[in-house]
Design a protein around this motif. Structure first.
Motif, PDB file in Angstrom:
ATOM      1  N   ILE A  33       0.894  -1.288   0.033  1.00  0.00           N
ATOM      2  CA  ILE A  33      -0.098  -0.055  -0.119  1.00  0.00           C
ATOM      3  C   ILE A  33       0.782   1.254   0.131  1.00  0.00           C
ATOM      4  O   ILE A  33       2.075   0.954   0.251  1.00  0.00           O
ATOM      5  CB  ILE A  33      -0.828   0.092   1.118  1.00  0.00           C
ATOM      6  N   PRO A  34       0.381   2.415  -0.276  1.00  0.00           N
ATOM      7  CA  PRO A  34       1.024   3.476  -0.386  1.00  0.00           C
ATOM      8  C   PRO A  34       1.900   3.864   1.125  1.00  0.00           C
ATOM      9  O   PRO A  34       1.330   3.518   2.133  1.00  0.00           O
ATOM     10  CB  PRO A  34       0.201   4.707  -0.595  1.00  0.00           C
ATOM     11  N   GLY A  35       3.149   3.813   1.052  1.00  0.00           N
ATOM     12  CA  GLY A  35       3.882   4.026   2.285  1.00  0.00           C
ATOM     13  C   GLY A  35       4.697   2.788   2.516  1.00  0.00           C
ATOM     14  O   GLY A  35       5.773   2.750   3.363  1.00  0.00           O
ATOM     15  N   SER A  36       4.373   1.475   2.101  1.00  0.00           N
ATOM     16  CA  SER A  36       5.119   0.383   1.957  1.00  0.00           C
ATOM     17  C   SER A  36       6.401   0.476   1.314  1.00  0.00           C
ATOM     18  O   SER A  36       6.615   1.324   0.426  1.00  0.00           O
ATOM     19  CB  SER A  36       4.328  -0.599   1.696  1.00  0.00           C
ATOM     20  N   PHE A  56      12.344  -7.522   9.806  1.00  0.00           N
ATOM     21  CA  PHE A  56      12.476  -6.125  10.224  1.00  0.00           C
ATOM     22  C   PHE A  56      11.037  -5.398  10.110  1.00  0.00           C
ATOM     23  O   PHE A  56      10.274  -5.728   9.327  1.00  0.00           O
ATOM     24  CB  PHE A  56      13.400  -5.476   9.691  1.00  0.00           C
ATOM     25  N   PRO A  57      10.927  -4.457  11.096  1.00  0.00           N
ATOM     26  CA  PRO A  57       9.558  -3.716  10.874  1.00  0.00           C
ATOM     27  C   PRO A  57       9.645  -2.438  10.294  1.00  0.00           C
ATOM     28  O   PRO A  57      11.052  -2.060   9.958  1.00  0.00           O
ATOM     29  CB  PRO A  57       9.344  -3.407  12.493  1.00  0.00           C
ATOM     30  N   HIS A  58       8.583  -1.862   9.850  1.00  0.00           N
ATOM     31  CA  HIS A  58       8.546  -0.596   9.252  1.00  0.00           C
ATOM     32  C   HIS A  58       7.175   0.127   9.702  1.00  0.00           C
ATOM     33  O   HIS A  58       6.240  -0.599   9.422  1.00  0.00           O
ATOM     34  CB  HIS A  58       8.657  -0.831   7.713  1.00  0.00           C
ATOM     35  N   SER A  59       7.181   1.167  10.088  1.00  0.00           N
ATOM     36  CA  SER A  59       6.104   2.098  10.356  1.00  0.00           C
ATOM     37  C   SER A  59       5.921   3.328   9.726  1.00  0.00           C
ATOM     38  O   SER A  59       7.109   3.752   9.359  1.00  0.00           O
ATOM     39  CB  SER A  59       6.382   2.416  12.016  1.00  0.00           C
ATOM     40  N   PHE A  60       4.724   3.409   9.417  1.00  0.00           N
ATOM     41  CA  PHE A  60       4.317   4.642   8.528  1.00  0.00           C
ATOM     42  C   PHE A  60       3.180   5.196   8.699  1.00  0.00           C
ATOM     43  O   PHE A  60       2.209   4.207   9.122  1.00  0.00           O
ATOM     44  CB  PHE A  60       4.867   4.517   6.951  1.00  0.00           C
ATOM     45  N   THR A  61       2.663   6.222   8.121  1.00  0.00           N
ATOM     46  CA  THR A  61       1.303   6.633   8.071  1.00  0.00           C
ATOM     47  C   THR A  61       0.623   6.555   6.608  1.00  0.00           C
ATOM     48  O   THR A  61       1.413   7.066   5.798  1.00  0.00           O
ATOM     49  CB  THR A  61       1.203   8.144   8.516  1.00  0.00           C
ATOM     50  N   ASP A  62      -0.457   5.711   6.535  1.00  0.00           N
ATOM     51  CA  ASP A  62      -1.191   5.569   5.263  1.00  0.00           C
ATOM     52  C   ASP A  62      -1.884   6.684   5.104  1.00  0.00           C
ATOM     53  O   ASP A  62      -1.659   8.023   5.467  1.00  0.00           O
ATOM     54  CB  ASP A  62      -1.866   4.537   5.243  1.00  0.00           C
ATOM     55  N   GLN A  63      -2.368   6.739   3.697  1.00  0.00           N
ATOM     56  CA  GLN A  63      -3.031   7.911   3.011  1.00  0.00           C
ATOM     57  C   GLN A  63      -4.190   8.318   3.683  1.00  0.00           C
ATOM     58  O   GLN A  63      -4.646   9.471   3.368  1.00  0.00           O
ATOM     59  CB  GLN A  63      -3.260   7.512   1.577  1.00  0.00           C
ATOM     60  N   TRP A  64      -4.776   7.642   4.614  1.00  0.00           N
ATOM     61  CA  TRP A  64      -6.080   8.147   5.392  1.00  0.00           C
ATOM     62  C   TRP A  64      -5.469   8.597   6.839  1.00  0.00           C
ATOM     63  O   TRP A  64      -6.426   8.753   7.577  1.00  0.00           O
ATOM     64  CB  TRP A  64      -6.891   6.895   5.458  1.00  0.00           C
TER      65      TRP A  64
END
Length: 95
Positions: A33-36, A56-64
């Motif tokens: 998804i956008p941000g991946s 490994f982890p990855h954290s982000f804020t999605d489009q919503w």
């Protein structure tokens, strides 16, 4: 007789579905998804020092505007597989 054969066939199909595959993450993983990290394709730089199978982890804020946490696994060809995606409800910040 027909009923027991049908039940046996359904049971066999369910059991086959549970046991096929080479492991827990044998599928293609989750769709990016956008941000991946893999949203625009696989990264150009290869993770050559990380062992195959490591995660490994990855954290982000999605489009919503939701917080997203993804877990990636390094594949034998050094590509990344999204193994898990979580949308945490609570944040335990120190603020």
């Amino acid at each position: 007789m027909k009923r027991s054969t049908g039940v046996g066939l359904v049971f066999a199909l369910v059991l086959t579905g549970c046991t096929t595959g080479a492991g827990y993450y044998s599928s293609g993983g989750l769709a990016p998804i956008p941000g991946s990290i893999t949203y625009s394709g696989q990264p150009r730089t290869k993770l050559t020092k990380s062992p195959v199978g490591s995660s490994f982890p990855h954290s982000f804020t999605d489009q919503w505007g939701r917080q997203v946490e993804e877990i990636y696994i390094i594949q034998p060809d050094r590509s990344l597989l999204i193994a898990a995606r979580h949308y945490p409800v609570f944040s335990f910040d120190d603020d």
